[in-house]
Scaffold this active site. Structure first.
Site, PDB file in Angstrom:
ATOM      1  N   TYR A 154       0.846  -1.201   0.000  1.00  0.00           N
ATOM      2  CA  TYR A 154       0.000   0.000   0.000  1.00  0.00           C
ATOM      3  C   TYR A 154       0.888   1.260   0.000  1.00  0.00           C
ATOM      4  O   TYR A 154       0.634   2.208  -0.758  1.00  0.00           O
ATOM      5  CB  TYR A 154      -0.866  -0.054   1.260  1.00  0.00           C
ATOM      6  CG  TYR A 154      -1.653   1.180   1.619  1.00  0.00           C
ATOM      7  CD1 TYR A 154      -2.867   1.466   1.004  1.00  0.00           C
ATOM      8  CD2 TYR A 154      -1.209   2.042   2.627  1.00  0.00           C
ATOM      9  CE1 TYR A 154      -3.608   2.583   1.377  1.00  0.00           C
ATOM     10  CE2 TYR A 154      -1.937   3.155   2.999  1.00  0.00           C
ATOM     11  CZ  TYR A 154      -3.140   3.423   2.364  1.00  0.00           C
ATOM     12  OH  TYR A 154      -3.871   4.533   2.736  1.00  0.00           O
ATOM     13  N   LYS A 158       1.194   4.304  -2.686  1.00  0.00           N
ATOM     14  CA  LYS A 158       0.949   5.711  -2.338  1.00  0.00           C
ATOM     15  C   LYS A 158       2.151   6.576  -2.718  1.00  0.00           C
ATOM     16  O   LYS A 158       1.981   7.724  -3.132  1.00  0.00           O
ATOM     17  CB  LYS A 158       0.626   5.835  -0.842  1.00  0.00           C
ATOM     18  CG  LYS A 158      -0.719   5.223  -0.441  1.00  0.00           C
ATOM     19  CD  LYS A 158      -1.902   5.924  -1.119  1.00  0.00           C
ATOM     20  CE  LYS A 158      -3.249   5.533  -0.540  1.00  0.00           C
ATOM     21  NZ  LYS A 158      -4.382   6.110  -1.279  1.00  0.00           N
TER      22      LYS A 158
END
Ligand SMILES: NC(=O)c1ccc[n+]([C@@H]2O[C@H](COP(=O)([O-])OP(=O)(O)OC[C@H]3O[C@@H](n4cnc5c(N)ncnc54)[C@H](O)[C@@H]3O)[C@@H](O)[C@H]2O)c1
Length: 263
Positions: A154, A158
């Protein structure tokens, strides 16, 4: 005159915590909103409720990983509300790895690829409209893209969104399209429900890390997004805005230990 009067905005993840706050804030600011989310029933229920209150909204149930589905849903909503000039690429496509050791090659690849593809598909479905009128793209990143707080796949996704946002800002600037990214810290949304069920006081532990002494509400994130989407931010493009209660500014506890103050 309201800040987003007459503008048509596409919001993804629009029935989640931050997405719902963005939709409500945009409607209050005079925008028409395309409510996009993978949860078809929730999208319809939200749109019915907004319409019952007299708000101009259109339903767009789609999985942002599916470029054709996103385009079809956007085109249908645009026929109802008019061309899009604001895109809030807010939905993330999930990803549960907590450490590198608990991840797998497949999980790591999926978290990065799906998150990036989802944001790309969202903007791609609207870019021809934005090129005609100018517009504003706001990507929702995370402090996980700026420093390490677990969730490696994740976080890598990002971080990649920072580069993607800067590329959009430079490549699309000549069309008067602005692209910016916000990086929230911890926000109390349904994304935390599973962890709260496991550890009900998880937010109390987390808020100690924040100089402002609390975690964010979805509204704390929606207001700066509305600002970046609006003409008030007409000369802001390619910017990264942390919305993190001071988290990325530094570490007060470490400062105390370094300076031997109050230790
Ligand atoms: N909550 C936090 O602490 C926090 C912190 C930093 C960044 N963020 C970011 O904020 C954004 C919104 O998160 P949230 O906390 O509101 O989460 P949330 O779980 O409340 O909402 C996310 C929404 O996205 C939708 N969604 C998931 N996959 C999708 C897909 N493939 N296609 C379309 N829609 C999909 C979900 O159905 C859900 O409604 C995310 O990008 C997240 O990474 C959240």
């Amino acid at each position: 005159m309201k800040r987003l009067d007459g503008k048509v905005a596409l919001v993804t993840g629009a029935v989640g915590g931050i997405g719902t706050a963005v939709v409500k804030d945009f409607l209050a600011e005079g925008a028409k909103v395309i409510v996009m989310d993978i949860k078809e029933d929730a999208v319809q229920a939200a749109v019915d409720a907004y319409k019952a209150d007299g708000h101009p909204v259109a339903a767009a149930a789609a999985d942002i990983r599916d470029a054709d589905a996103v385009k079809a849903a956007v085109d249908k909503a645009v026929a109802e509300l008019g061309p899009v000039s604001i895109v809030v690429a807010n939905a993330n496509t999930g990803g549960a790895s907590t450490t590198l050791d608990k991840s797998t090659p497949e999980a790591f690849r999926t978290e990065i690829a799906d998150n990036m593809a989802g944001q790309f598909n969202t903007v791609h479905a609207c870019i021809d409209m934005l090129k005609k009128t100018g517009g504003s793209i706001v990507v929702v990143g995370s402090v996980n893209g700026l420093a390490t707080f677990g969730q490696p796949g994740y976080s890598a996704a990002k971080s990649a969104l920072l580069s993607y946002t800067r590329t959009m800002a430079t490549e699309y600037g000549e069309y008067n399209i602005r692209a910016n990214i916000v990086c929230p810290g911890t926000v109390r949304t349904p994304a935390w429900d599973a962890r709260l069920a496991k550890k009900p006081d998880v937010m109390d532990g987390l808020k100690r890390w924040y100089p402002l002494g609390r975690v964010a509400s979805p509204e704390d994130i929606a207001k700066p997004i509305a600002f970046l989407a609006s003409d008030d931010a007409a000369f802001i493009s390619g910017a990264m805005l942390p919305i993190d209660g001071g988290l990325m500014a530094g570490n007060h506890q470490m400062a105390r230990e370094l300076t031997l103050e109050d230790v």
